[in-house]
Scaffold this active site. Structure first.
Site, PDB file in Angstrom:
ATOM      1  N   ASN A 113      -0.586  -8.985  -2.513  1.00 32.25           N
ATOM      2  CA  ASN A 113      -1.503  -7.914  -2.888  1.00 32.25           C
ATOM      3  C   ASN A 113      -1.293  -7.470  -4.349  1.00 32.25           C
ATOM      4  O   ASN A 113      -0.621  -8.160  -5.107  1.00 32.25           O
ATOM      5  CB  ASN A 113      -1.440  -6.736  -1.931  1.00 32.25           C
ATOM      6  CG  ASN A 113      -2.825  -6.134  -1.708  1.00 32.25           C
ATOM      7  OD1 ASN A 113      -3.497  -5.771  -2.657  1.00 32.25           O
ATOM      8  ND2 ASN A 113      -3.250  -6.068  -0.465  1.00 32.25           N
ATOM      9  N   ARG A 114      -1.849  -6.327  -4.695  1.00 26.61           N
ATOM     10  CA  ARG A 114      -1.970  -5.974  -6.126  1.00 26.61           C
ATOM     11  C   ARG A 114      -0.879  -5.048  -6.645  1.00 26.61           C
ATOM     12  O   ARG A 114      -0.426  -4.165  -5.920  1.00 26.61           O
ATOM     13  CB  ARG A 114      -3.333  -5.313  -6.356  1.00 26.61           C
ATOM     14  CG  ARG A 114      -4.470  -6.286  -6.119  1.00 26.61           C
ATOM     15  CD  ARG A 114      -5.816  -5.603  -6.021  1.00 26.61           C
ATOM     16  NE  ARG A 114      -6.861  -6.619  -5.849  1.00 26.61           N
ATOM     17  CZ  ARG A 114      -7.174  -7.171  -4.679  1.00 26.61           C
ATOM     18  NH1 ARG A 114      -6.547  -6.809  -3.579  1.00 26.61           N
ATOM     19  NH2 ARG A 114      -8.110  -8.108  -4.599  1.00 26.61           N
ATOM     20  N   HIS A 139      -1.061 -11.170  -5.786  1.00 27.02           N
ATOM     21  CA  HIS A 139      -0.435 -12.256  -5.022  1.00 27.02           C
ATOM     22  C   HIS A 139       0.593 -13.067  -5.825  1.00 27.02           C
ATOM     23  O   HIS A 139       0.631 -14.295  -5.760  1.00 27.02           O
ATOM     24  CB  HIS A 139      -1.507 -13.194  -4.472  1.00 27.02           C
ATOM     25  CG  HIS A 139      -2.369 -12.572  -3.400  1.00 27.02           C
ATOM     26  ND1 HIS A 139      -1.961 -11.509  -2.639  1.00 27.02           N
ATOM     27  CD2 HIS A 139      -3.622 -12.888  -2.940  1.00 27.02           C
ATOM     28  CE1 HIS A 139      -2.923 -11.201  -1.773  1.00 27.02           C
ATOM     29  NE2 HIS A 139      -3.941 -12.011  -1.934  1.00 27.02           N
ATOM     30  N   HIS A 213      -1.408 -15.960   4.311  1.00 25.94           N
ATOM     31  CA  HIS A 213      -2.816 -15.782   3.958  1.00 25.94           C
ATOM     32  C   HIS A 213      -3.768 -16.743   4.676  1.00 25.94           C
ATOM     33  O   HIS A 213      -4.712 -17.261   4.067  1.00 25.94           O
ATOM     34  CB  HIS A 213      -2.958 -15.919   2.435  1.00 25.94           C
ATOM     35  CG  HIS A 213      -4.036 -15.080   1.841  1.00 25.94           C
ATOM     36  ND1 HIS A 213      -5.375 -15.283   2.091  1.00 25.94           N
ATOM     37  CD2 HIS A 213      -3.985 -14.017   1.000  1.00 25.94           C
ATOM     38  CE1 HIS A 213      -6.090 -14.399   1.422  1.00 25.94           C
ATOM     39  NE2 HIS A 213      -5.266 -13.614   0.750  1.00 25.94           N
ATOM     40  N   SER A 214      -3.550 -16.977   5.978  1.00 28.25           N
ATOM     41  CA  SER A 214      -4.518 -17.806   6.698  1.00 28.25           C
ATOM     42  C   SER A 214      -5.843 -17.070   6.837  1.00 28.25           C
ATOM     43  O   SER A 214      -5.874 -15.849   7.027  1.00 28.25           O
ATOM     44  CB  SER A 214      -3.999 -18.146   8.108  1.00 28.25           C
ATOM     45  OG  SER A 214      -3.228 -19.325   8.074  1.00 28.25           O
ATOM     46  N   TYR A 215      -6.928 -17.829   6.723  1.00 29.18           N
ATOM     47  CA  TYR A 215      -8.263 -17.318   7.023  1.00 29.18           C
ATOM     48  C   TYR A 215      -8.580 -17.789   8.437  1.00 29.18           C
ATOM     49  O   TYR A 215      -8.799 -18.973   8.658  1.00 29.18           O
ATOM     50  CB  TYR A 215      -9.307 -17.914   6.078  1.00 29.18           C
ATOM     51  CG  TYR A 215      -9.289 -17.385   4.664  1.00 29.18           C
ATOM     52  CD1 TYR A 215      -8.219 -17.623   3.816  1.00 29.18           C
ATOM     53  CD2 TYR A 215     -10.377 -16.671   4.165  1.00 29.18           C
ATOM     54  CE1 TYR A 215      -8.218 -17.154   2.512  1.00 29.18           C
ATOM     55  CE2 TYR A 215     -10.396 -16.200   2.857  1.00 29.18           C
ATOM     56  CZ  TYR A 215      -9.309 -16.441   2.038  1.00 29.18           C
ATOM     57  OH  TYR A 215      -9.316 -15.994   0.742  1.00 29.18           O
ATOM     58  N   ASP A 279     -11.560  -4.999   2.813  1.00 26.54           N
ATOM     59  CA  ASP A 279     -10.474  -5.555   2.000  1.00 26.54           C
ATOM     60  C   ASP A 279      -9.486  -4.405   1.810  1.00 26.54           C
ATOM     61  O   ASP A 279      -9.282  -3.910   0.711  1.00 26.54           O
ATOM     62  CB  ASP A 279     -11.033  -6.061   0.654  1.00 26.54           C
ATOM     63  CG  ASP A 279     -10.058  -7.007  -0.048  1.00 26.54           C
ATOM     64  OD1 ASP A 279      -8.931  -7.162   0.449  1.00 26.54           O
ATOM     65  OD2 ASP A 279     -10.433  -7.573  -1.095  1.00 26.54           O
ATOM     66  N   GLN A 315      -3.249  -6.003   5.437  1.00 28.04           N
ATOM     67  CA  GLN A 315      -4.507  -6.097   4.707  1.00 28.04           C
ATOM     68  C   GLN A 315      -5.498  -6.838   5.597  1.00 28.04           C
ATOM     69  O   GLN A 315      -5.257  -7.978   6.003  1.00 28.04           O
ATOM     70  CB  GLN A 315      -4.304  -6.890   3.401  1.00 28.04           C
ATOM     71  CG  GLN A 315      -5.529  -6.935   2.501  1.00 28.04           C
ATOM     72  CD  GLN A 315      -5.646  -5.726   1.567  1.00 28.04           C
ATOM     73  OE1 GLN A 315      -4.778  -4.850   1.560  1.00 28.04           O
ATOM     74  NE2 GLN A 315      -6.704  -5.657   0.792  1.00 28.04           N
ATOM     75  N   GLU A 343      -3.245  -9.933   6.774  1.00 30.65           N
ATOM     76  CA  GLU A 343      -2.045 -10.154   5.953  1.00 30.65           C
ATOM     77  C   GLU A 343      -1.068  -9.007   6.187  1.00 30.65           C
ATOM     78  O   GLU A 343      -1.254  -7.914   5.660  1.00 30.65           O
ATOM     79  CB  GLU A 343      -2.435 -10.192   4.473  1.00 30.65           C
ATOM     80  CG  GLU A 343      -3.467 -11.239   4.127  1.00 30.65           C
ATOM     81  CD  GLU A 343      -4.203 -10.899   2.833  1.00 30.65           C
ATOM     82  OE1 GLU A 343      -3.571 -10.828   1.777  1.00 30.65           O
ATOM     83  OE2 GLU A 343      -5.430 -10.692   2.886  1.00 30.65           O
TER      84      GLU A 343
HETATM   85  C1  GLA Z   1      -6.513 -10.742  -0.577  1.00 35.33           C
HETATM   86  C2  GLA Z   1      -7.112  -9.701  -1.411  1.00 35.33           C
HETATM   87  C3  GLA Z   1      -8.554  -9.977  -1.613  1.00 35.33           C
HETATM   88  C4  GLA Z   1      -8.754 -11.341  -2.205  1.00 35.33           C
HETATM   89  C5  GLA Z   1      -8.081 -12.372  -1.338  1.00 35.33           C
HETATM   90  C6  GLA Z   1      -8.169 -13.734  -1.956  1.00 35.33           C
HETATM   91  O1  GLA Z   1      -6.880 -10.611   0.709  1.00 35.33           O
HETATM   92  O2  GLA Z   1      -6.932  -8.408  -0.884  1.00 35.33           O
HETATM   93  O3  GLA Z   1      -9.123  -9.001  -2.450  1.00 35.33           O
HETATM   94  O4  GLA Z   1      -8.168 -11.396  -3.473  1.00 35.33           O
HETATM   95  O5  GLA Z   1      -6.760 -12.033  -1.105  1.00 35.33           O
HETATM   96  O6  GLA Z   1      -9.441 -14.082  -2.354  1.00 35.33           O
END
Ligand code: GLA
Length: 378
Positions: A113-114, A139, A213-215, A279, A315, A343
């Site tokens: 995250n940020r 990340h 970070h799996s989708y 998000d 997240q 996440e």
């Molecule tokens: C995380 C962030 C999102 C985005 C994804 C990757 O989930 O919170 O804003 O950056 O990663 O695209």
């Protein structure tokens, strides 16, 4: 004599009714032996060999993981009629991941995250990180843990198979202080769980926040997006963010808002009322103990996934930046909301929020985190 014949007969009947004609021990062995772990070449990065590890449990569930970025490239999970399908987004080959990836399936670090403006202060010293997301560091920076080659060792226990990954992140890598020694263990259990255990130590105080970070898309490769899937999140609050997705410090009650997932609710039901889509970091009700914090369910396939974690936050990202420009496995175009991430993590920008749970790891301490994604049907 009569008594002896009678005894032999009784013992025989008893033995055969116990094992249905099969030795129970050999039955267990047969099950165990259906577990396996294979290692295949997957390519080369930074002059290092990269492999694909194919884990299979005794129920036939398969998880593929590469030591490039610790990326889970595939999870084959059964639906309600026992049909297996791939429930995560990604690519068929290493090249896809090298060309472009929105962190598909990766281990994210040193700080998931940020971090606002990529800047924080420890013991009066200011550090500046690589900036890669508007004004912020996201990340782990430009070359985060998702883009490095990890050492890998496979293992097998009686409950599952797995790989243990190791990476030494050097002092000043992406601007972070201290040498960080990181171990990530993935285990596929016979309970259809993908368990992730993280361990890290450092030689200088540094922020650490590792995540996965799996989708996920429980509809598999059927072509359906995640908007019709039902989500439960055990969180009363979330961290309110500014326009750059940096927390402003407020933990807001979810009650009465589209952020409330305390009762299972469809992902798409209220998504248009959330600017940009979901998000957001949820403040979990788990009190720092491993507990179930989320459940994702696809009523069409019957697939279900429970998430348990030790982390204080999660997240929930609804794949808002997917826009059809990526063609993934089997030639499937990943349109908006084609996968979602859960996440488990510490809160975003914690190094600049002393009121949030601590993320600074000091020499002599262990950073640990455990997250389990468990697959089932309903
Ligand atoms: C995380 C962030 C999102 C985005 C994804 C990757 O989930 O919170 O804003 O950056 O990663 O695209």
């Amino acid at each position: 004599m009569k008594r002896i014949i009678y005894l032999i007969l009784i013992t025989g009947i008893f033995a055969s009714s116990c094992n249905n004609g099969q030795n129970p021990e050999s039955k267990t062995k047969e099950k165990e032996s259906s577990m396996s772990i294979k290692k295949e070449p997957f390519g080369k990065v930074d002059n290092k060999e990269v492999f694909l590890y194919i884990l299979k449990n005794e129920n036939g569930m398969v998880v593929k993981i590469t030591n490039y970025g610790g990326i889970v490239t595939s999870i084959l999970a059964p639906d309600k009629i026992g049909k297996f399908d791939d429930v995560v987004l990604g690519y068929d080959n290493l090249n896809g991941y090298l060309k472009e990836t929105p962190y598909f399936g990766a281990i994210v670090g040193r700080y998931g995250n940020r971090i606002a403006k990529g800047s924080f202060t420890i013991d009066g010293k200011k550090y500046s990180l690589a900036i890669n997301n508007g004004p912020n560091s996201l990340h782990g920076g430009i070359k985060g843990f998702d883009k490095v080659v990890w050492d890998a060792e496979k293992f097998e226990t009686k409950d599952g198979v797995g790989i243990k990954l190791h990476y030494l992140s050097k002092d000043n890598e992406e601007g972070y202080p201290g040498n960080l020694d990181v171990y990530v263990t993935y285990t596929l259990s016979n309970e259809n769980e993908l368990k992730i255990n993280y361990l890290a130590t450092t030689d200088q105080p540094t922020p650490v926040n590792l995540t996965h970070h799996s989708y996920f898309n429980l509809a598999g490769t059927s072509g359906r997006d995640i908007l019709g899937q039902t989500l439960f999140i055990d969180a009363d609050k979330y961290t309110v963010v500014d326009e750059n997705l940096i927390p402003i410090g407020e933990l807001r009650d979810v009650t009465g808002s589209p952020m409330d997932f305390r009762k299972p609710t469809s992902v798409g039901g209220r998504i248009n009322d959330v600017e940009g889509g979901y998000d957001h970091n949820y403040v979990l009700n788990n009190n720092g103990q491993i507990a179930k914090v989320a459940e994702l369910f696809d009523s069409v396939s019957g697939r279900l996934m429970d998430v348990s974690t030790t982390e204080p936050g999660m997240q929930f990202y609804s794949g808002n930046f997917l826009d059809g420009s990526i063609t993934g496995k089997k030639g499937i175009v990943y349109n908006k909301h084609f996968g979602l991430c859960l996440e488990t993590q510490h809160f975003p920008d914690s190094p600049n929020h002393p009121e949030f749970p601590n993320v600074i790891l000091k020499p002599g301490e262990n950073y640990t985190q455990t997250t389990v994604y468990k697959f089932g049907v309903k």
